[in-house]
Design a protein around this motif. Structure first.
Motif, PDB file in Angstrom:
ATOM      1  N   SER A   1      47.474  48.036  28.181  1.00  0.00           N
ATOM      2  CA  SER A   1      47.108  46.742  27.618  1.00  0.00           C
ATOM      3  C   SER A   1      46.080  46.875  26.498  1.00  0.00           C
ATOM      4  CB  SER A   1      46.569  45.805  28.704  1.00  0.00           C
ATOM      5  OG  SER A   1      45.350  46.288  29.245  1.00  0.00           O
ATOM      6  N   THR A   2      45.559  48.080  26.284  1.00  0.00           N
ATOM      7  CA  THR A   2      44.660  48.309  25.150  1.00  0.00           C
ATOM      8  C   THR A   2      45.372  48.085  23.817  1.00  0.00           C
ATOM      9  OG1 THR A   2      42.976  49.837  24.289  1.00  0.00           O
ATOM     10  CG2 THR A   2      45.105  50.784  24.855  1.00  0.00           C
ATOM     11  N   VAL A   3      46.705  48.052  23.820  1.00  0.00           N
ATOM     12  CA  VAL A   3      47.455  47.704  22.603  1.00  0.00           C
ATOM     13  C   VAL A   3      46.937  46.387  22.035  1.00  0.00           C
ATOM     14  CG1 VAL A   3      49.713  46.937  21.760  1.00  0.00           C
ATOM     15  CG2 VAL A   3      49.531  48.990  23.174  1.00  0.00           C
ATOM     16  N   TYR A   4      46.624  45.432  22.918  1.00  0.00           N
ATOM     17  CA  TYR A   4      46.029  44.177  22.472  1.00  0.00           C
ATOM     18  C   TYR A   4      44.510  44.282  22.421  1.00  0.00           C
ATOM     19  CZ  TYR A   4      44.352  39.398  22.403  1.00  0.00           C
ATOM     20  OH  TYR A   4      43.691  38.248  22.068  1.00  0.00           O
ATOM     21  N   GLY A   5      43.896  44.810  23.476  1.00  0.00           N
ATOM     22  CA  GLY A   5      42.440  44.830  23.573  1.00  0.00           C
ATOM     23  C   GLY A   5      41.790  45.616  22.457  1.00  0.00           C
TER      24      GLY A   5
ATOM     25  N   GLU B   1      36.111  16.218  34.303  1.00  0.00           N
ATOM     26  CA  GLU B   1      35.525  17.356  35.017  1.00  0.00           C
ATOM     27  C   GLU B   1      36.650  18.346  35.304  1.00  0.00           C
ATOM     28  OE1 GLU B   1      32.577  16.243  38.187  1.00  0.00           O
ATOM     29  OE2 GLU B   1      33.299  14.209  37.748  1.00  0.00           O
ATOM     30  N   ASN B   2      36.633  19.477  34.618  1.00  0.00           N
ATOM     31  CA  ASN B   2      37.724  20.446  34.683  1.00  0.00           C
ATOM     32  C   ASN B   2      37.315  21.721  35.422  1.00  0.00           C
ATOM     33  OD1 ASN B   2      39.298  18.782  32.934  1.00  0.00           O
ATOM     34  ND2 ASN B   2      38.231  19.647  31.168  1.00  0.00           N
ATOM     35  N   SER B   3      38.264  22.268  36.154  1.00  0.00           N
ATOM     36  CA  SER B   3      38.086  23.577  36.796  1.00  0.00           C
ATOM     37  C   SER B   3      39.463  24.223  36.920  1.00  0.00           C
ATOM     38  CB  SER B   3      37.430  23.444  38.172  1.00  0.00           C
ATOM     39  OG  SER B   3      38.254  22.688  39.051  1.00  0.00           O
ATOM     40  N   ALA B   4      39.475  25.516  37.186  1.00  0.00           N
ATOM     41  CA  ALA B   4      40.759  26.218  37.304  1.00  0.00           C
ATOM     42  C   ALA B   4      40.593  27.481  38.121  1.00  0.00           C
ATOM     43  CB  ALA B   4      41.319  26.561  35.928  1.00  0.00           C
ATOM     44  N   ASN B   5      41.674  27.852  38.786  1.00  0.00           N
ATOM     45  CA  ASN B   5      41.774  29.129  39.484  1.00  0.00           C
ATOM     46  C   ASN B   5      42.821  29.974  38.781  1.00  0.00           C
ATOM     47  OD1 ASN B   5      40.084  28.713  42.057  1.00  0.00           O
ATOM     48  ND2 ASN B   5      41.417  26.914  42.045  1.00  0.00           N
ATOM     49  N   GLY B   6      42.493  31.231  38.530  1.00  0.00           N
ATOM     50  CA  GLY B   6      43.426  32.147  37.891  1.00  0.00           C
ATOM     51  C   GLY B   6      43.750  33.313  38.807  1.00  0.00           C
ATOM     52  N   PHE B   7      45.017  33.705  38.844  1.00  0.00           N
ATOM     53  CA  PHE B   7      45.470  34.806  39.693  1.00  0.00           C
ATOM     54  C   PHE B   7      46.257  35.792  38.841  1.00  0.00           C
ATOM     55  CE2 PHE B   7      45.397  30.790  41.935  1.00  0.00           C
ATOM     56  CZ  PHE B   7      44.603  31.057  43.058  1.00  0.00           C
ATOM     57  N   GLY B   8      45.973  37.070  38.970  1.00  0.00           N
ATOM     58  CA  GLY B   8      46.652  38.067  38.176  1.00  0.00           C
ATOM     59  C   GLY B   8      47.249  39.179  39.030  1.00  0.00           C
ATOM     60  N   LEU B   9      48.469  39.606  38.667  1.00  0.00           N
ATOM     61  CA  LEU B   9      49.127  40.726  39.322  1.00  0.00           C
ATOM     62  C   LEU B   9      49.721  41.605  38.237  1.00  0.00           C
ATOM     63  CD1 LEU B   9      50.349  42.257  41.765  1.00  0.00           C
ATOM     64  CD2 LEU B   9      52.300  40.676  41.643  1.00  0.00           C
ATOM     65  N   GLY B  10      49.367  42.889  38.239  1.00  0.00           N
ATOM     66  CA  GLY B  10      49.850  43.797  37.227  1.00  0.00           C
ATOM     67  C   GLY B  10      50.136  45.173  37.789  1.00  0.00           C
TER      68      GLY B  10
ATOM     69  N   VAL C   1      45.496  42.379  33.537  1.00  0.00           N
ATOM     70  CA  VAL C   1      44.967  42.068  34.862  1.00  0.00           C
ATOM     71  C   VAL C   1      43.744  42.919  35.167  1.00  0.00           C
ATOM     72  CG1 VAL C   1      45.474  42.056  37.337  1.00  0.00           C
ATOM     73  CG2 VAL C   1      47.198  41.280  35.701  1.00  0.00           C
ATOM     74  N   SER C   2      43.726  44.188  34.729  1.00  0.00           N
ATOM     75  CA  SER C   2      42.535  45.016  34.930  1.00  0.00           C
ATOM     76  C   SER C   2      41.356  44.425  34.160  1.00  0.00           C
ATOM     77  CB  SER C   2      42.799  46.454  34.481  1.00  0.00           C
ATOM     78  OG  SER C   2      43.158  46.511  33.108  1.00  0.00           O
ATOM     79  N   GLY C   3      41.601  43.924  32.943  1.00  0.00           N
ATOM     80  CA  GLY C   3      40.538  43.281  32.183  1.00  0.00           C
ATOM     81  C   GLY C   3      40.111  41.963  32.780  1.00  0.00           C
ATOM     82  N   MET C   4      41.043  41.247  33.381  1.00  0.00           N
ATOM     83  CA  MET C   4      40.734  39.971  34.023  1.00  0.00           C
ATOM     84  C   MET C   4      39.723  40.165  35.146  1.00  0.00           C
ATOM     85  SD  MET C   4      43.521  37.347  35.664  1.00  0.00           S
ATOM     86  CE  MET C   4      43.049  35.778  36.404  1.00  0.00           C
TER      87      MET C   4
ATOM     88  N   LEU D   1      45.080  43.679  40.947  1.00  0.00           N
ATOM     89  CA  LEU D   1      44.976  42.285  41.371  1.00  0.00           C
ATOM     90  C   LEU D   1      43.687  41.700  40.798  1.00  0.00           C
ATOM     91  CD1 LEU D   1      45.886  42.680  45.161  1.00  0.00           C
ATOM     92  CD2 LEU D   1      47.411  41.904  43.342  1.00  0.00           C
ATOM     93  N   ALA D   2      43.706  40.417  40.479  1.00  0.00           N
ATOM     94  CA  ALA D   2      42.505  39.772  39.956  1.00  0.00           C
ATOM     95  C   ALA D   2      42.501  38.302  40.310  1.00  0.00           C
ATOM     96  CB  ALA D   2      42.406  39.952  38.446  1.00  0.00           C
ATOM     97  N   TYR D   3      41.284  37.762  40.441  1.00  0.00           N
ATOM     98  CA  TYR D   3      41.090  36.330  40.668  1.00  0.00           C
ATOM     99  C   TYR D   3      39.927  35.853  39.807  1.00  0.00           C
ATOM    100  CZ  TYR D   3      39.306  32.014  42.696  1.00  0.00           C
ATOM    101  OH  TYR D   3      38.842  30.740  42.854  1.00  0.00           O
ATOM    102  N   SER D   4      40.090  34.701  39.169  1.00  0.00           N
ATOM    103  CA  SER D   4      39.025  34.104  38.357  1.00  0.00           C
ATOM    104  C   SER D   4      38.857  32.640  38.725  1.00  0.00           C
ATOM    105  CB  SER D   4      39.342  34.215  36.863  1.00  0.00           C
ATOM    106  OG  SER D   4      39.373  35.550  36.428  1.00  0.00           O
ATOM    107  N   TYR D   5      37.601  32.198  38.728  1.00  0.00           N
ATOM    108  CA  TYR D   5      37.308  30.782  38.912  1.00  0.00           C
ATOM    109  C   TYR D   5      36.590  30.279  37.676  1.00  0.00           C
ATOM    110  CZ  TYR D   5      35.303  26.401  40.511  1.00  0.00           C
ATOM    111  OH  TYR D   5      34.947  25.073  40.608  1.00  0.00           O
ATOM    112  N   LEU D   6      37.126  29.216  37.084  1.00  0.00           N
ATOM    113  CA  LEU D   6      36.572  28.644  35.859  1.00  0.00           C
ATOM    114  C   LEU D   6      36.021  27.255  36.149  1.00  0.00           C
ATOM    115  CD1 LEU D   6      38.204  28.524  32.339  1.00  0.00           C
ATOM    116  CD2 LEU D   6      37.567  26.397  33.478  1.00  0.00           C
ATOM    117  N   LYS D   7      34.824  27.011  35.646  1.00  0.00           N
ATOM    118  CA  LYS D   7      34.213  25.686  35.763  1.00  0.00           C
ATOM    119  C   LYS D   7      33.686  25.274  34.402  1.00  0.00           C
ATOM    120  CE  LYS D   7      32.454  21.978  37.694  1.00  0.00           C
ATOM    121  NZ  LYS D   7      33.342  20.871  38.166  1.00  0.00           N
TER     122      LYS D   7
END
Length: 427
Positions: A51-55, A413-422, A33-36, A384-390
C-alpha cells in the motif's frame, strides 16, 4: 451571485473534494488497513506493505520480491440532528450516510537493488449522503453521491540504501449524483432537481524516503491536484404545474472542479526491537474550492424567464479553507507472528459556518484507532483495524434566494465506526 438552486449542484464539487470519510472534506484515508491501525501516522515513512504505492511510492524500494496487498474498509456513520427549524416541514432522522465499503488493491515488484515497479487501485475521494423522503432540509440537498476511483502505475529508484524516490501517474474516474427538492415555480413546492455527471482526468503522486539514521526514517509524499470537467445532465421533475415554465425537463450539464493537492510528511522511529513510533502531518489545499458552478444547456422558459434564470447557470459559494491533519501512532511486535498498533488523529474540516450545507455537514474531528497484524504464514499477513471518529458539533444555517422561500437550520452531531480487513501476500 447565488442562484436559487445552487445548493442542489454545488456539493458535487464538494463531494469530490472529500474522498476519505476519515479525512477532511470528501477525501478518503482508507487505502491501507495496516496504516489504519496507527491512525495513518507514518503513512509516508513506514513502507510496511504494498500500500506504500499510495502512501509513498519511494517506499517500494524497501519491499523485497513481489507483494500483493488488498482489502476493504467499511464505514458505519451516525448523525444526531437537533435544534432544527426553517420554512419547510419535514423530518430530521439523521441516518443519511449508508453503511459504506471502500476496497483497494496494490502490487509491487522489486526488480533489482535500484528499481521497483508497482500499481494500485484505490478510492482517494468519495461521499454519500442520502436523507429520508420528506427531510426538512431537502431544498438544500436530499442526496449526494460522489465516487472517485484511481489507477496508479508506479516506479521507484533507490540511489543507495538510504535514499529512494518514487513517482506514479494517476488515472482518475469520477462520477456523481446530486439531488434536491427545489421551488422553481413559487406556486408549487418539491420540484425534484437531479444532476449526474462523470469525467476521467490525470494526476500524479511523487515521494522521497530517507533513512536518516539507523533508527529514524523520514518520508515526504505529494499528491497532485486533479482538474475535472464533469459532463452529464440535469433532470427536472415534479408536479404538473411546474411544466408550463419549462420547454424540456432534461438538459446537458457541465461542471468544472479540482480535487486538491496535498503534502504528507511522516517519521518512523524504531524505539526498540519491538516498539516503533510514528508521527505525521498532512496539509491539503482545500482553498481551491471557492465556489461551484453548473452550466445547463438548452434551458428555455415557456411562461417567462423564471426557469431560465434558475437553471441556466447554478453557482454556490463554498469558501473552503486549507487544512492540517496530525497523527501519532505506535506499534508493538508482541510475538514473531503478531504486531499490535494504535493511533490518534486530529483532522481539521475545510467548511465554514456560513456556507456549510446539509450535503457535507462536517466539523473538526478526532479519530482513535487500533489494529492487529497476524502473520498466518511466512509469506502471508492478515491485518485488522478499528477506528472511532467523533466530530465537533456543527451548525447548518441556509436560506435560499428568491423566488424560493426555503430555509433550514440544524445542529449536527456526527460520529462513525470504521472497520478494516486486509491481507498481504509475498512471493
Amino acid at each position: 451571485m447565488k442562484k436559487v438552486m445552487l445548493k442542489t449542484t454545488l456539493s458535487l464539487a464538494v463531494a469530490m473534494a472529500s474522498s476519505q470519510l476519515f479525512a477532511s472534506g470528501f477525501a478518503l484515508n482508507e487505502q491501507s488497513v495496516s496504516g489504519m491501525g496507527t491512525g495513518f501516522a507514518g503513512r509516508s515513512s513506514s513502507a510496511d506493505d504494498a500500500s506504500t504505492v499510495y502512501g509513498n511510492p519511494a517506499g517500494m524500494a524497501r519491499l523485497n520480491g513481489q507483494q500483493i496487498t488488498g482489502g476493504v474498509a467499511a464505514i458505519d456513520a451516525s448523525t444526531d440532528i437537533s435544534d432544527t427549524g426553517g420554512n419547510s416541514r419535514g423530518s430530521n432522522k439523521g441516518d443519511m450516510v449508508p453503511f459504506t465499503a471502500v476496497p483497494f488493491g496494490f502490487y509491487t515488484n522489486k526488480l533489482n537493488d535500484q528499481w521497483a515497479i508497482g500499481f494500485g487501485v484505490y478510492a482517494p475521494f468519495g461521499l454519500v449522503t442520502d436523507y429520508e423522503n420528506g427531510f426538512q432540509g431537502r431544498g438544500f440537498g436530499s442526496k449526494s453521491e460522489v465516487k472517485v476511483m484511481t489507477f496508479q502505475p508506479t516506479v521507484s529508484y533507490a540511489f543507495n540504501d538510504r535514499v529512494s524516490i518514487g513517482f506514479g501517474p494517476t488515472i482518475n474516474r469520477i462520477s456523481g449524483v446530486l439531488e434536491s427538492d427545489r421551488t422553481l415555480n413559487p406556486a408549487v413546492s418539491d420540484t425534484n432537481v437531479k444532476i449526474k455527471g462523470d469525467d476521467t482526468a490525470l494526476g500524479f503522486n511523487v515521494g522521497v524516503l530517507v533513512q536518516a539514521t539507523d533508527t529514524t526514517r523520514v518520508g515526504l509524499t505529494y499528491h497532485s491536484k486533479v482538474k475535472y470537467k464533469l459532463e452529464g445532465h440535469t433532470t427536472v421533475s415534479g408536479p404538473t404545474a411546474t411544466q408550463p415554465f419549462l420547454r424540456n425537463n432534461r438538459y446537458d450539464a457541465s461542471l468544472k472542479i479540482d480535487t486538491p493537492e496535498s503534502y504528507d510528511l511522516s517519521v518512523t522511529q524504531d524505539l526498540t526491537d519491538a516498539w516503533k513510533l510514528y508521527g505525521g502531518a498532512t496539509w491539503t489545499r482545500w482553498s481551491r474550492l471557492k465556489e461551484i458552478t453548473v452550466n445547463n444547456e438548452g434551458v428555455t422558459a415557456a411562461g417567462g424567464a423564471l426557469a431560465t434564470s434558475q437553471l441556466t447557470s447554478i453557482t454556490e459559494e463554498q469558501n473552503w479553507h486549507d487544512t492540517w491533519a496530525y497523527a501519532v501512532g505506535t506499534s508493538y511486535q508482541l510475538t514473531k507472528q503478531v504486531v499490535l498498533r494504535t493511533g490518534l488523529t486530529f483532522d481539521q474540516s475545510p467548511t465554514n459556518n456560513t456556507d456549510r450545507s446539509p450535503r457535507i455537514p462536517t466539523g473538526d474531528r478526532t479519530i482513535f484507532s487500533v489494529g492487529l497484524g497476524y502473520k498466518v504464514m511466512d509469506n502471508m499477513t492478515v491485518d485488522l483495524a478499528y477506528s472511532y471518529l467523533k466530530e465537533e458539533d456543527i451548525k447548518v444555517n441556509q436560506t435560499a434566494d428568491a423566488p424560493s422561500t426555503a430555509s433550514y437550520r440544524a445542529k449536527y452531531e456526527n460520529s462513525a465506526n470504521g472497520f478494516g480487513l486486509g491481507m498481504t501476500y509475498t512471493f
